[in-house]
Design a protein around this motif. Structure first.
Motif: not given
Length: 174
Positions: A159-172
């Motif tokens: 779950x963390x790996x799936x969420x990591x690529x969008x972590x911290x992006x405003x448009x994610x």
């Protein structure tokens, strides 16, 4: 999981311990009967003392007496006289008389087990088996909990790996 393990420890441990203790008690009571039927007390007389301490094997066959070795004679089952080396607790001069247990052939043997000793040994066997059963249940519980925790951590890592690529992006949208 913990509650199931505690209940299983109490139920299975008690049942296995009780069964083992009961079976051991039956077997030991038979041993007590056999020993009392085939072992007989006699009075032995010291012929002469031997130098040195009694060997471990001599102590076992003479009911735990330790210390000194003597040559003694005792009455045999056929009315004759037998003699041999026997361990005694205290130094004995020639002519000293002491109690000795022999088997049906007149050989030196240990004191027969009594009912109380048989009951204690059976109780210890039952308690040890109950404790071993509880330990086994606890080991299985720990193994299952460990496997569940590893599985849960693996799911979290995915779950963390799936969420990591969008972590911290405003448009994610996260």
């Amino acid at each position: 999981m913990g509650l199931a393990a505690v209940v299983l420890m109490l139920v299975a441990g008690t049942a296995v311990g009780w069964t083992t203790g009961s079976l051991a008690h039956q077997a030991l009571r038979q041993t007590v009967r056999d020993q009392h039927r085939h072992r007989h007390p006699v009075t032995a007389t010291t012929l002469r003392a031997l130098p040195g301490r009694a060997a471990e094997s001599e102590r076992e066959t003479t009911g735990g007496r330790e210390g000194h070795r003597v040559v003694a004679r005792w009455p045999g089952p056929d009315g004759g006289t037998l003699s041999g080396v026997v361990a005694v607790r205290h130094a004995a001069r020639p002519g000293y008389r002491f109690a000795l247990w022999t088997d049906d052939r007149g050989r030196v043997s240990g004191r027969p087990m009594d009912e109380d000793t048989a009951a204690v040994h059976a109780g210890l066997a039952g308690a040890a088996t109950a404790a071993a059963t509880a330990g086994l249940v606890e080991a299985v519980r720990r193994l299952v909990v460990w496997r569940l925790a590893r599985r849960r951590y693996a799911l979290w890592d995915r779950a963390w790996r799936r969420a990591a690529h969008t972590w911290g992006r405003a448009d994610a949208g996260s």
